[in-house]
Design an enzyme around this catalytic site. Structure first.
Site, PDB file in Angstrom:
ATOM      1  N   HIS A 192      -7.034  -7.945  -0.070  1.00 55.53           N
ATOM      2  CA  HIS A 192      -7.013  -6.744   0.764  1.00 55.53           C
ATOM      3  C   HIS A 192      -7.952  -6.988   1.947  1.00 55.53           C
ATOM      4  CE1 HIS A 192      -5.911  -2.494   0.966  1.00 55.53           C
ATOM      5  NE2 HIS A 192      -7.102  -2.291   1.492  1.00 55.53           N
ATOM      6  N   ASN A 200     -10.498  -1.133   0.104  1.00 59.67           N
ATOM      7  CA  ASN A 200     -11.701  -0.500   0.668  1.00 59.67           C
ATOM      8  C   ASN A 200     -11.794   0.993   0.387  1.00 59.67           C
ATOM      9  OD1 ASN A 200      -9.409  -0.684   2.488  1.00 59.67           O
ATOM     10  ND2 ASN A 200     -10.674   0.375   3.994  1.00 59.67           N
ATOM     11  N   HIS A 201     -10.682   1.628  -0.038  1.00 63.86           N
ATOM     12  CA  HIS A 201     -10.732   3.056  -0.370  1.00 63.86           C
ATOM     13  C   HIS A 201     -10.835   3.321  -1.871  1.00 63.86           C
ATOM     14  CE1 HIS A 201      -8.627   3.786   3.712  1.00 63.86           C
ATOM     15  NE2 HIS A 201      -9.926   3.992   3.824  1.00 63.86           N
ATOM     16  N   GLU A 228      -4.291   2.146  -3.361  1.00 66.81           N
ATOM     17  CA  GLU A 228      -5.578   2.669  -2.872  1.00 66.81           C
ATOM     18  C   GLU A 228      -5.440   3.881  -1.951  1.00 66.81           C
ATOM     19  OE1 GLU A 228      -8.189   0.809  -0.306  1.00 66.81           O
ATOM     20  OE2 GLU A 228      -6.745   0.510   1.279  1.00 66.81           O
ATOM     21  N   ASN A 229      -4.228   4.132  -1.465  1.00 70.11           N
ATOM     22  CA  ASN A 229      -4.010   5.320  -0.626  1.00 70.11           C
ATOM     23  C   ASN A 229      -2.954   6.240  -1.220  1.00 70.11           C
ATOM     24  OD1 ASN A 229      -5.827   4.801   1.548  1.00 70.11           O
ATOM     25  ND2 ASN A 229      -4.472   3.139   2.167  1.00 70.11           N
ATOM     26  N   ASP A 266       0.799  -1.231   0.000  1.00 71.69           N
ATOM     27  CA  ASP A 266       0.000   0.000   0.000  1.00 71.69           C
ATOM     28  C   ASP A 266       0.838   1.290   0.000  1.00 71.69           C
ATOM     29  OD1 ASP A 266      -1.369  -2.299   1.063  1.00 71.69           O
ATOM     30  OD2 ASP A 266      -3.005  -1.002   1.712  1.00 71.69           O
ATOM     31  N   HIS A 321      -3.516  -4.122   3.114  1.00 74.48           N
ATOM     32  CA  HIS A 321      -4.468  -3.343   3.919  1.00 74.48           C
ATOM     33  C   HIS A 321      -3.988  -2.977   5.313  1.00 74.48           C
ATOM     34  CE1 HIS A 321      -8.135  -1.611   5.531  1.00 74.48           C
ATOM     35  NE2 HIS A 321      -8.142  -2.510   6.496  1.00 74.48           N
TER      36      HIS A 321
HETATM   37 FE   FE2 Z   1      -7.264  -0.641   2.853  1.00 76.09          FE
END
Ligand code: FE2
Length: 255
Positions: free
Chosen positions: A148, A67-68, A39-40, A8, A173
């Site tokens: 994730h 999730n993002h 995702e971040n 990540d 994650h």
């Molecule tokens: Fe995440």
């Protein structure tokens, strides 16, 4: 062949260190294919067209999320436009984008699947039934799964479930790299979490004082990315592209 998976990437700090170092990491490990969990990657988390472009320009072949994935309004449309940008496959039917892609390197094909756990996260479709359906549609033995998920138990279970069915199951994650890398059944590379590429002294990339305040007082706080020096976390998976068997998995930690 050697595949690099980068854990990540968090905000500007994560993008910056990776853009400086990725070329040399690829050279050092003789990398043929690179997957980055992005995702971040945007400042303030989620992914935006700007952070997506940064990851592509620095050398990502496929970008996975979690999730993002739909956190930023700027991300609307990105998932339908870009075949190499994935969101978790177990989002409900009709959600924008795709959860897996097959990249043709002629003659080798590499499939990348993005799945999300459902323990302590949103209640998406069951990832176990979801991967069963996906595997029926993939025509290469070289299959890499970014799972994730929050719970170590769910990740371990997925690793064993996919033993001998895929080349690698790589957890993401939690932003904390685990040291349990292994080859399951002599075939499937596995690690519970590849870790984070972002500010090292932080809580998942966020200034630690902010998270301490949130956990101590349970009052609203604004997450601010830590300005501390960043490090790179990931894994390199070596595999035989004819059989899809992983032969080695090594963790990468670079400061
Ligand atoms: Fe995440």
């Amino acid at each position: 062949m050697n595949l690099l998976f980068i854990g990540d990437v968090v905000g500007n700090a994560g993008c910056e260190i990776l853009s400086k170092r990725l070329y040399n990491i690829k050279k050092e490990y003789d990398i043929d294919f690179t997957i980055i969990n992005g995702e971040n990657s945007a400042q303030g988390n989620g992914i935006t067209p700007q952070s997506y472009d940064k990851l592509i320009r620095m050398g990502a072949d496929v970008i996975t999320t979690g999730n993002h994935c739909f956190k930023r309004k700027e991300a609307v449309g990105m998932y339908s436009e870009n075949e190499i940008l994935l969101r978790p496959a177990n989002y409900p039917d009709g959600a924008e984008g795709r959860g897996f892609t097959v990249v043709d390197l002629c003659p080798v094909k590499i499939a990348v699947v993005n799945l999300m756990g459902t323990m302590y996260l949103e209640s998406l479709d069951n990832p176990f039934f979801c991967i069963d359906k996906i595997l029926e549609q993939i025509d290469t033995p070289n299959i890499f799964v970014d799972f994730h998920a929050e719970a170590t138990s769910e990740k371990k279970a997925m690793g064993f479930y996919l033993e001998k069915k895929v080349t690698a199951v790589i957890g993401t994650h939690t932003h904390v790299q685990t040291s349990d890398e292994t080859i399951l059944g002599g075939h499937t590379a596995y690690i519970t979490d590849a870790g984070m590429t972002g500010p090292e002294r932080s809580v998942l990339g966020v200034e630690s004082e902010i998270i301490i305040k949130k956990l101590k007082y349970h009052t609203p706080v604004k997450f601010v990315e830590s300005s501390n020096p960043a490090s790179i976390n990931g894994v390199v998976v070596s595999f035989d592209e004819k059989s899809g068997k992983a032969t080695n998995i090594s963790r990468i930690i670079m400061h």
